[in-house]
Write a protein that holds these residues in place. Structure first.
Motif, PDB file in Angstrom:
ATOM      1  N   ILE A  98       1.007  -1.254   0.082  1.00  0.00           N
ATOM      2  CA  ILE A  98       0.045  -0.032  -0.010  1.00  0.00           C
ATOM      3  C   ILE A  98       0.889   1.210  -0.010  1.00  0.00           C
ATOM      4  O   ILE A  98       0.295   2.262  -0.272  1.00  0.00           O
ATOM      5  N   LEU A 108      -4.141  -2.774  -4.866  1.00  0.00           N
ATOM      6  CA  LEU A 108      -4.268  -1.670  -3.813  1.00  0.00           C
ATOM      7  C   LEU A 108      -5.671  -2.119  -3.034  1.00  0.00           C
ATOM      8  O   LEU A 108      -5.758  -2.061  -1.673  1.00  0.00           O
ATOM      9  N   CYS A 112      -6.260  -2.932   0.987  1.00  0.00           N
ATOM     10  CA  CYS A 112      -7.154  -2.298   2.025  1.00  0.00           C
ATOM     11  C   CYS A 112      -8.151  -2.998   2.667  1.00  0.00           C
ATOM     12  O   CYS A 112      -8.292  -2.733   3.832  1.00  0.00           O
ATOM     13  N   SER A 130      -5.121   6.418  -0.009  1.00  0.00           N
ATOM     14  CA  SER A 130      -6.049   5.492  -0.932  1.00  0.00           C
ATOM     15  C   SER A 130      -7.587   6.069  -0.929  1.00  0.00           C
ATOM     16  O   SER A 130      -7.980   5.676  -2.030  1.00  0.00           O
ATOM     17  N   SER A 133      -7.905   7.946  -4.006  1.00  0.00           N
ATOM     18  CA  SER A 133      -7.852   7.488  -5.034  1.00  0.00           C
ATOM     19  C   SER A 133      -8.620   7.644  -6.191  1.00  0.00           C
ATOM     20  O   SER A 133      -9.726   7.842  -5.899  1.00  0.00           O
ATOM     21  N   VAL A 138     -10.763   1.234  -4.896  1.00  0.00           N
ATOM     22  CA  VAL A 138      -9.682   1.486  -3.864  1.00  0.00           C
ATOM     23  C   VAL A 138     -10.420   2.240  -2.755  1.00  0.00           C
ATOM     24  O   VAL A 138     -10.002   2.192  -1.661  1.00  0.00           O
ATOM     25  N   ALA A 142     -10.710   1.606   1.097  1.00  0.00           N
ATOM     26  CA  ALA A 142      -9.853   2.156   2.050  1.00  0.00           C
ATOM     27  C   ALA A 142     -10.913   3.140   3.158  1.00  0.00           C
ATOM     28  O   ALA A 142     -10.399   3.134   4.337  1.00  0.00           O
TER      29      ALA A 142
END
Length: 216
Positions: A98, A108, A112, A130, A133, A138, A142
């Motif tokens: 990450i 990713l 997460c 993140s 993002s 993602v 996150a």
């Protein structure tokens, strides 16, 4: 072959296995094989109910991370399942994923999700990054993981995510804030969110998510 299709194949294979322990042992051996064997074994192990996964799998699985996207994706699926158990799982390889700006969105996203199951304060700064993002998956993962964190900065990101362009990210933030029992957030949720998601007659009452259909 698509991961979801392999998953169905391995789930069927596992249900047909007369000796699940021997089947799991065969998958463990494949983790030391080539890329195809590693991916296949990790995807297969991800189909095993968490209470049936050997507790010592965390170390060999985590050791396979940061090699290539197919392996990382498959291993993260298995590790996320294993993270629901007390198994020892070294988080440093996941932190490396990450923290690496070159990590692909799919990887990713899975990393997460892992930290949503196994909160770690060292992951919070990268989860915050993140959460901004460009990739919706993602951001959603996150935000959900930040719901397990504590601190003003994480709480601020969750409140900001309530205005995300994605309905699914907004919902993840909503559920995270509701889970945190923040009184101000509960009133905010009561006053500002779509009643088709949550039926609440009292802002102090428990907030229960409505059923969700799959995102398209």
């Amino acid at each position: 072959m698509a991961a979801w299709l392999l998953g169905h194949i391995y789930a069927y294979e596992l249900r047909s296995e007369s000796d699940p322990a021997a089947w799991i042992a065969r998958q463990r051996e494949k983790l030391a094989g080539d890329v195809r064997q590693r991916v296949a074994a990790a995807l297969a192990l991800a189909q095993v109910a968490e209470h049936n996964l050997p507790q010592d799998l965390g170390l060999p699985l985590a050791a396979l991370l940061n090699q290539d996207d197919p392996t990382d994706f498959a291993v993260l699926r298995a590790l996320t399942k294993l993270s629901k158990t007390p198994a020892e799982i070294p988080v440093e390889p996941l932190l490396s994923l990450i923290c690496n700006p070159d990590t692909s969105p799919d990887i990713l996203h899975r990393a997460c999700e892992f930290f949503g199951q196994r909160p770690d304060p060292r992951a919070v700064p990268e989860l915050i990054r993140s959460a901004r993002s460009l990739d919706e998956g993602v951001r959603r993962a996150a935000v959900a993981a930040l719901g397990m964190a504590s601190g003003v900065e994480a709480d601020t990101v969750l409140h900001s995510a309530l205005e995300d362009a994605s309905e699914w990210v907004r919902r993840a933030a909503l559920e995270a804030l509701a889970r945190n029992q923040n009184e101000t957030a509960r009133h905010l949720l009561f006053e500002n969110f779509n009643p088709k998601w949550y039926t609440v007659t009292d802002p102090a009452a428990p907030i229960t998510p409505a059923p969700v259909t799959a995102a398209t």
